[in-house]
Design a protein around this motif. Sequence first.
Motif, short mmCIF file in Angstrom:
data_model
loop_
_atom_site.label_atom_id
_atom_site.label_comp_id
_atom_site.label_asym_id
_atom_site.label_seq_id
_atom_site.Cartn_x
_atom_site.Cartn_y
_atom_site.Cartn_z
N ASP A 161 44.89 38.50 36.00
CA ASP A 161 43.92 37.57 35.39
C ASP A 161 44.19 36.12 35.81
O ASP A 161 45.33 35.66 35.78
CB ASP A 161 43.91 37.60 33.85
N VAL A 162 43.11 35.46 36.15
CA VAL A 162 43.12 34.00 36.32
C VAL A 162 42.45 33.42 35.08
O VAL A 162 41.35 33.85 34.70
CB VAL A 162 42.40 33.57 37.61
N MET A 163 43.12 32.46 34.44
CA MET A 163 42.69 31.98 33.14
C MET A 163 42.50 30.47 33.17
O MET A 163 43.01 29.77 34.05
CB MET A 163 43.74 32.34 32.07
N ARG A 164 41.77 29.99 32.16
CA ARG A 164 41.51 28.56 32.05
C ARG A 164 41.56 28.16 30.57
O ARG A 164 41.11 28.90 29.70
CB ARG A 164 40.13 28.25 32.62
N SER A 165 42.12 26.97 30.33
CA SER A 165 42.11 26.38 28.99
C SER A 165 41.57 24.96 29.09
O SER A 165 41.91 24.23 30.03
CB SER A 165 43.53 26.35 28.41
N ASP A 166 40.73 24.58 28.14
CA ASP A 166 40.24 23.20 28.08
C ASP A 166 40.71 22.48 26.83
O ASP A 166 40.20 21.40 26.52
CB ASP A 166 38.71 23.20 28.17
N ASP A 167 41.68 23.09 26.14
CA ASP A 167 42.22 22.45 24.94
C ASP A 167 43.74 22.45 24.96
O ASP A 167 44.39 22.77 23.97
CB ASP A 167 41.68 23.13 23.68
N ALA A 168 44.29 22.09 26.12
CA ALA A 168 45.75 21.95 26.27
C ALA A 168 46.49 23.24 25.95
O ALA A 168 47.61 23.20 25.44
CB ALA A 168 46.27 20.79 25.41
N SER A 189 43.76 27.62 23.59
CA SER A 189 43.02 28.87 23.81
C SER A 189 42.72 29.00 25.31
O SER A 189 42.61 27.99 26.02
CB SER A 189 41.71 28.87 23.01
N TRP A 190 42.61 30.24 25.74
CA TRP A 190 42.39 30.54 27.16
C TRP A 190 41.20 31.48 27.29
O TRP A 190 40.95 32.31 26.42
CB TRP A 190 43.63 31.23 27.75
N ARG A 191 40.51 31.35 28.43
CA ARG A 191 39.47 32.32 28.76
C ARG A 191 39.60 32.71 30.23
O ARG A 191 40.07 31.92 31.05
CB ARG A 191 38.08 31.75 28.47
N GLU A 192 39.17 33.92 30.51
CA GLU A 192 39.35 34.43 31.87
C GLU A 192 38.30 33.86 32.80
O GLU A 192 37.11 33.77 32.44
CB GLU A 192 39.29 35.96 31.88
N VAL A 193 38.72 33.47 34.01
CA VAL A 193 37.79 32.95 35.02
C VAL A 193 38.01 33.65 36.36
O VAL A 193 37.77 33.09 37.42
CB VAL A 193 37.94 31.41 35.18
N HIS A 233 41.52 15.63 44.33
CA HIS A 233 40.46 14.69 43.94
C HIS A 233 39.30 15.35 43.21
O HIS A 233 38.38 14.67 42.76
CB HIS A 233 39.91 13.98 45.19
N GLU A 234 39.31 16.67 43.14
CA GLU A 234 38.20 17.40 42.49
C GLU A 234 38.81 18.31 41.41
O GLU A 234 39.28 19.40 41.72
CB GLU A 234 37.46 18.24 43.54
N PRO A 235 38.79 17.87 40.17
CA PRO A 235 39.49 18.64 39.13
C PRO A 235 38.91 20.00 38.83
O PRO A 235 39.55 20.80 38.15
CB PRO A 235 39.42 17.72 37.90
N GLU A 236 37.72 20.30 39.36
CA GLU A 236 37.15 21.63 39.15
C GLU A 236 37.32 22.52 40.38
O GLU A 236 36.78 23.63 40.41
CB GLU A 236 35.67 21.53 38.78
N THR A 237 38.03 22.03 41.39
CA THR A 237 38.25 22.84 42.59
C THR A 237 39.68 23.39 42.55
O THR A 237 40.64 22.62 42.54
CB THR A 237 38.04 22.01 43.87
N GLY A 280 35.66 25.43 38.82
CA GLY A 280 36.69 25.64 37.80
C GLY A 280 36.90 27.10 37.45
O GLY A 280 37.41 27.42 36.38
N GLY A 281 36.55 27.99 38.35
CA GLY A 281 36.73 29.42 38.13
C GLY A 281 35.42 30.17 38.14
O GLY A 281 34.33 29.60 38.27
N ASN A 282 35.54 31.48 38.05
CA ASN A 282 34.43 32.44 37.99
C ASN A 282 33.71 32.65 39.32
O ASN A 282 33.46 33.78 39.70
CB ASN A 282 33.42 32.08 36.90
N GLU A 283 33.34 31.57 40.02
CA GLU A 283 32.72 31.76 41.33
C GLU A 283 33.72 31.34 42.41
O GLU A 283 34.13 30.17 42.44
CB GLU A 283 31.45 30.92 41.46
#
Lengths: 374, 98
Positions: free
Chosen positions: A236-243, A246-250, A267-271, A298-301
């Motif tokens: 799993d590759v995961m992402r958290s936007d609240d430090a 919580s995490w969600r899979e991407v 320079h691209e925080p979503e890459t 930032g994930g998924n694609e």
Amino acid sequence: MSAVRVLVGTRKGAFIMTADGKRDRWDVSGPHFGGWEMYHLKGSPADPNRLYASQGTGWFGQLIQRSNDGGKTWEPVNNKFVYDGDTHTHQWYDGTPHPWEFKRVWHLEPSLTDPDTVYAGVEDAAMFRTTDGGASWHELPGLRNHGSGSRWAPGAGGLCLHTILIDPSNPERIFIAISAAGAFRTDDGGETWKPINQGLRSQHIPDPTADVGHCVHRIAMHRSRPNTLFMQKHWDVMRSDDAGDSWREVSGNLPTDFGFPIDVHAHEPETIYVVPIKSDSEHYPPDGKLRVYRSRSGGNEWEALTKGLPQSNCYVNVLRDAMAVDSLDSCGIYFGTTGGQVYASTDAGDSWKPIAEHLPAVLSVEVQTLPSLA
Amino acid sequence: MIRVELPPHLQTLARVGREVQIEVSGAVTQRAILDALEASYPVLRGTIRDHVTHKRRPFLRFFACEEDWSHESPDAALPPAVASGVEPFLVVGALAGG
């Protein structure tokens, strides 16, 4: 003209590669500490010529080396890592209690502001800190003793603390990751810690959503968004936007979501970048094709990056600390393989070239972006 | 003067040749030799024996006068030939892969 210095740790020594900002001609020095396992080298953001290196072997144990001149010369500093107080037990592979034993330093993370302050992530998992340039090391025992330590178990590589991320906007906040315990966060400079694993799901533990026990392989952060974390877990590759609360899979359309490193464009925080590996029992790329995958959302694609990378009969691995980025424009991406290649891309991953091809197995890659070649 | 032979990695680390010579006061034992060796070459602390317990690291062995002293008491007297400097005390890396 700006320049880049790449610090490469291998199973049999360290190598330092430098180039000017064009990054098309590389000077390779080494092996430094030939014959020794070099788990990690990293430079101080506050003084780029101050480098620290973790050196060791099974025979002679752990050493720490320090350089004040960008790796031209080195001096050994203190190598005494003693746990603070009662060491208690963690779980062994079969779940039985096993005493905590120091084995090695996996990762050295210099302070963002003080060249003499460095955090060390060690096996068996704990965090140490020096504030005197390596003359002495002291454990931050609040991590190991916060309450869940008896339930931590080693991953295949050992019970290792391998990732340390310091929040650039708040140096009291530090994120760490341990295989196989999970991710943890302190908000008070390392005095107290809490697990931050909500949302992770791991089939190798009795309760797949337990608060600890997850085999986190790596976490990454962009300096401009310290509350957003990206994680390559065992699967799993995961992402958290609240430090990390919580995490969600991407993982999205990745061919496999097993892997080790993950990193973020400078320079691209979503890459973000990962290197998919076939499975936890077959540590090599799917179909013998070495592909870095990039997501610009930032994930998924995800898109496969293959130009310049071997697309047949390639069965190397890329370990968790073996990917890094520079901060030039355009962003350079670097990674090393267990086959001894170090690849660089000067166009954010669109194309790749080897800057070294026949090194010992690469354990770690770090990159420094410098004002000029000294 | 006591003669101590070191394995190649420790020679490099301590920036010495294969053999070093050290002074040992009192009884010549493994502990006395290693105490004196580490005092002369502090970089070797932790590389031959544990920092705290002073136990021999598991992949190292100690030989003297064609005998294996690895499992003897660290306070046992070593042979007179070592104490007199005729024979060296050998720190040897076990042949375990690499």
